[in-house]
Every structure is written in structure tokens, then in C-alpha cells.
Design a protein around this motif. Structure first.
Motif, PDB file in Angstrom:
ATOM      1  N   ILE A   1      39.923  43.014  43.484  1.00 57.28           N
ATOM      2  CA  ILE A   1      39.987  42.594  42.085  1.00 57.28           C
ATOM      3  C   ILE A   1      39.060  41.398  41.889  1.00 57.28           C
ATOM      4  CG2 ILE A   1      41.485  41.689  40.269  1.00 57.28           C
ATOM      5  CD1 ILE A   1      43.738  43.319  41.513  1.00 57.28           C
TER       6      ILE A   1
ATOM      7  N   SER B   1      37.779  30.759  40.146  1.00 55.39           N
ATOM      8  CA  SER B   1      39.213  31.010  40.148  1.00 55.39           C
ATOM      9  C   SER B   1      39.931  29.932  39.361  1.00 55.39           C
ATOM     10  CB  SER B   1      39.747  31.049  41.575  1.00 55.39           C
ATOM     11  OG  SER B   1      39.742  29.761  42.123  1.00 55.39           O
TER      12      SER B   1
ATOM     13  N   ALA C   1      41.769  37.585  36.680  1.00 55.88           N
ATOM     14  CA  ALA C   1      41.992  38.442  37.846  1.00 55.88           C
ATOM     15  C   ALA C   1      43.438  38.935  37.871  1.00 55.88           C
ATOM     16  CB  ALA C   1      41.660  37.687  39.131  1.00 55.88           C
TER      17      ALA C   1
ATOM     18  N   MET D   1      39.935  37.395  42.116  1.00 57.19           N
ATOM     19  CA  MET D   1      41.198  37.119  42.799  1.00 57.19           C
ATOM     20  C   MET D   1      40.898  36.205  43.977  1.00 57.19           C
ATOM     21  SD  MET D   1      44.460  37.717  42.553  1.00 57.19           S
ATOM     22  CE  MET D   1      44.694  39.233  41.634  1.00 57.19           C
TER      23      MET D   1
END
Length: 184
Positions: A89, A102, A110, A92
Motif C-alpha cells: 500500500i 507518512s 495509506a 504505508m
């Protein structure tokens, strides 16, 4: 009722993660354990190559457990499907990542993708079986994305309304003493 199974690494992934020094929320370092590679000394930050070897081997171990769990459910007539969150994904990241990709928006995006995959599986009559995973912490480091972290992230999905239609309760099953008997 619809069910989502999220399992940890168990004896499949924990041995590999420990061997390679992968930890939840921390950059992987060799913590006094004997290195699988003699050219890497104890307590030094691991090289990118070593980090990716750690990620690959730990992830492979966890995927074997996931495949065995899915096969067992299939053997009992349950239409189960394995969903592997780690590098499958986009965006992620392992728990504790500080990577800009992130950040709250990237990590949320994600997790939204994972939520969508779970919801589509449930809508199709499948039982999604997701596992804690070894994945990227940032661009050069590997880390752990645990099953408990996945549960927390799924509860916070932006398409939470759809998720709540499918998932109403979370049950943690463990063989480790110290679990909660009520909401903390």
C-alpha cells in the motif's frame, strides 16, 4: 456479522525481527544480539542493504503465517482473503515513522487505502485476513507495523463511517499475560 481478522507475526515473524533488530517505532539497530552478518558490529545502525534484508525476510515469514491462516479458513469453508499492508500500500509506513510521506496526511491516505480494500472485501462477502508487517520506516530504514497499530489506524480512517458499518467491536486474543479486562 462481518469479521476482519488482524493477526500479529507470532513465532513466524518475531524470530526474524529479533534476529535483525527490527523494532516497533524505532530505527533498527543491532541490540547486542549476534548479527547474521559478521561484517556488522553490535549496536551500530544497520546499513540500508541490511535493513532491506531484514524487512524482506521478516515480511516473508509473516506472509507465510498469513497464507497458512487463510488456507485453514478456506479448508473450513470460509471465503478468506489475505491482505498484506506493508509495502503493498503506497505510503504505508512502520509505526513511529517520521518520513514526510507518512506524515499525518500521507499515513492517513495509506490507511484509507487499506480501509477501502477491507470494505470492498467485506462487501464482496470475503473475510479479510490482515497481518502485522515489516515495512519501511522511512526511505532507508525498516521497522514494524504491528497489528495493534493497524487496528488503531483503521478506527481513524477518514471513511470511518463505512468502516463502522462493517466493524463494531475489536477483540484482542493473546497468550501473553497482562491484557486488559476492561477499557483502560
Amino acid at each position: 456479522p462481518k469479521i476482519v481478522v488482524i493477526h500479529g507475526a507470532g513465532s513466524f515473524g518475531h524470530h526474524s525481527a529479533k534476529r535483525y533488530g527490527l523494532q516497533c517505532g524505532k530505527q533498527a539497530v543491532l541490540s547486542g544480539a549476534a548479527s547474521p552478518h559478521p561484517d556488522i558490529s553490535s549496536n551500530l545502525q544497520m546499513s540500508k542493504r541490511y535493513q532491506m534484508e531484514a524487512l524482506s525476510k521478516t515480511r516473508h515469514s509473516v506472509q507465510k503465517l498469513n497464507a497458512a491462516m487463510v488456507q485453514t479458513l478456506l479448508d473450513y469453508g470460509v471465503n478468506a482473503v489475505g491482505i498484506s499492508p506493508g509495502v503493498s500500500i503506497p505510503g504505508m509506513r512502520a509505526y513511529g515513522s517520521s518520513s514526510s510521506r507518512s506524515s499525518s496526511s500521507g499515513g492517513a491516505a495509506a490507511m484509507d487505502l487499506l480501509c477501502e480494500s477491507i470494505c470492498q472485501s467485506l462487501d464482496a462477502g470475503l473475510l479479510p485476513v490482515i497481518h502485522g508487517d515489516a515495512c519501511l520506516l522511512d526511505d532507508n530504514d525498516a521497522g514494524i507495523l504491528g497489528g495493534d497499530t493497524l487496528v488503531e489506524g483503521l478506527v481513524g480512517c477518514s471513511n470511518n463511517t463505512k468502516m463502522k458499518e462493517h466493524v463494531r467491536n475489536v477483540i484482542f486474543i493473546t497468550d501473553v499475560a497482562g491484557g486488559f479486562s476492561s477499557d483502560p
